[in-house]
Design an enzyme around this catalytic site. Structure first.
Site, mmCIF file in Angstrom:
data_model
loop_
_atom_site.group_PDB
_atom_site.id
_atom_site.type_symbol
_atom_site.label_atom_id
_atom_site.label_comp_id
_atom_site.label_asym_id
_atom_site.label_seq_id
_atom_site.Cartn_x
_atom_site.Cartn_y
_atom_site.Cartn_z
ATOM 1 N N ASP A 11 0.841 -1.296 -0.019
ATOM 2 C CA ASP A 11 0.032 -0.015 0.128
ATOM 3 C C ASP A 11 1.081 1.237 -0.164
ATOM 4 O OD1 ASP A 11 -2.038 -1.833 0.159
ATOM 5 O OD2 ASP A 11 -2.770 -1.231 2.037
ATOM 6 N N ASP A 130 -14.074 -6.543 -6.043
ATOM 7 C CA ASP A 130 -14.250 -6.656 -4.576
ATOM 8 C C ASP A 130 -15.540 -7.240 -4.508
ATOM 9 O OD1 ASP A 130 -11.816 -5.377 -4.210
ATOM 10 O OD2 ASP A 130 -12.768 -3.489 -3.531
#
Lengths: 254, 228
Positions: A11, A130
């Site tokens: 990230d 997702d």
């Protein structure tokens, strides 16, 4: 024989890695290049950077990250996070990314995927999905946006098929109900999507141990597995993950 | 000693930064007297000591872009076919060596290595394998390969033996060689097909050496020292 890929994900916020590998010999744990070098040395098959920068001004910092990493490690790199224009994709590819992953922008406008694949080539367009169990309790899985908070009513398997038809070269499938739980991938979801499309599927979300990676491939039929925290916190190296997969009879590059 | 020029041809086929950096890294690490030039100008082809043709996207778009660059095809033919400059094609840059490409139509290629570029899907049983062929796979010497002692790149391939060496692939089309002697390295995905093609001073690789970590840099180094 084609090998099952292991893809560590990092990230990035404002050009800095957050939750990076915390090893003693890394002086600057926020440095994307230092992190990429660790995973390169461990034999990672690809790298994935997820840009979680919230501010618009901070967006361009990911380009510098990609440039610096591409100068130092010579391996495939996927970049995702807030990608919604062809210009943005081109900038990332020109900076040294090999693939970009498109998520919300695809849900908002599916034709964007078709356009991106036509202009940049399917091989560099990954559609990130997702998904979790449908909100209304019926069978199957539903696409969620906004970090899993917003249901869309779109069926995950049908969506994956559509995205592959629209030109996605790969699907990055995150089990939203498992993300962060360390309980393993949602295997029925992973298998349903992987078996439904002709393009490779990367399983993501919920990995807590090495058996989960094995399950994602053997039971989930994934072509690649992506994990963040088990590598970030130094619980396992990519090398150890590959050895576990090989012992389980999965072909990996060692 | 003069500094040699390795030219990476920029004809609008996508990102060349990774390829340029990989060559620069090899030059620095191995202390080679060479520099990398990225250019779309025919006169730079004429001056180059080594030529690299990358390529991403569709066969037709790539060959059209190459042809649209003034004087480029003539300069390439003069440098590679007449003056025998070492040449390396990468991915679609390798496929362009073929006589024709059958991706979205029927496109004429450079025809330096006889053959055609066809869909991978036509060569593997339907529904058995994912397309694109994406990821790391072993490149090995085909059993009936012709030996070329002068070819340093091939000596590396041979050193991998039947076990092979892993390289990173991402493609949906493949090079079908007309003459099996031009298949210098093979890869297995449903069936065995060419991963490295070549003859004389010309070589093409289906995989991405610039993305294949140490194995890729080694191959680039071999190419940089190759003196066909």
């Amino acid at each position: 024989m084609l090998k099952t890929r292991i893809i560590p994900c990092l990230d990035v916020d404002g050009g800095r890695v957050v939750k990076g590998v915390n090893f003693l010999d890394i002086i600057d744990a926020g440095d994307p290049v230092a992190q990429a070098k660790v995973y390169n040395a461990q034999g990672a098959d690809e790298l994935c950077f997820l840009d979680i920068t919230a501010t618009h001004q901070g967006r361009d910092t990911i380009l510098d990250v990609v440039r610096h990493v591409a100068d130092e490690v010579f391996m495939p790199m996927t970049v995702g996070g807030g990608i919604s224009t062809i210009a943005h994709i081109r900038n990332l590819l020109n900076a040294g990314a090999d693939k970009v992953s498109i998520n919300s922008a695809a849900v908002k406008n599916p034709d964007f995927v078709r356009d991106a694949a036509e202009k940049c080539g399917s091989q560099c367009i990954v559609v990130a999905i997702d998904a979790k169990a449908k909100e209304d309790g019926s069978a199957g899985w539903e696409i969620f946006t906004h970090g899993g908070r917003k249901g869309t009513g779109i069926d995950a398997v049908e969506w994956a098929i559509k995205m592959a038809e629209y030109g996605a070269g790969e699907i990055l499938l995150t089990s939203m109900d498992r993300d962060g739980t360390k309980a393993g991938f949602n295997l029925p979801l992973t298998r349903a999507v992987a078996d439904a499309v002709s393009v490779p599927v990367i399983a993501s979300g919920g990995v807590g141990n090495l058996q989960h990676l094995v399950d994602g491939v053997k039971e989930g039929h994934a072509s690649a597995v992506l994990a963040a925290s088990i590598f970030h916190f130094g619980e396992y190296t990519v090398q150890e993950a590959k050895e576990a997969m090989r012992e389980a009879g999965i072909a990996v590059r060692l | 000693m003069t500094t040699h020029t390795t030219l990476i041809i920029d004809y609008g086929s996508g990102n060349l930064r990774s390829a340029a950096r990989a060559f620069e890294r090899v030059i620095a690490d191995e202390g080679l007297r060479a520099e990398v030039v990225v250019s779309n100008r025919a006169e730079d082809v004429a001056k180059a000591d080594r030529i690299v043709l990358p390529g991403q996207g569709a066969f037709g778009d790539c060959i059209d872009n190459l042809r649209a660059t003034p004087g480029m095809i003539e300069a390439l033919e003069e440098a590679v076919l007449e003056r025998a400059r070492p040449f390396l094609g990468i991915c679609v840059g390798m496929q362009l060596l073929a006589t024709r490409g059958l991706e979205h139509g029927n496109h004429e290629g450079l025809d330096w290595i006889p053959g055609q570029v066809t869909a991978l899907a036509d060569h593997i049983p339907a529904g058995t394998l994912k397309i694109p062929h994406m990821g790391w796979n072993e490149v090995f010497v085909p059993p009936d390969a012709v030996k070329d002692e002068q070819n340093i790149v091939l000596r590396s391939v041979e050193s991998w033996g039947t076990q092979g060496e892993h390289f990173y692939f991402v493609h949906s089309f493949m090079f079908e060689c007309k003459d099996k002697r031009h298949i210098l390295g093979a890869v297995d995905y449903g069936s065995a097909f060419p991963a490295i093609v070549g003859r004389d001073n010309i070589m093409g690789v289906q995989f991405h050496p610039e993305k294949s970590q140490s194995a890729g840099l080694k191959l680039i180094g071999d190419f940089m020292r190759w003196d066909p």
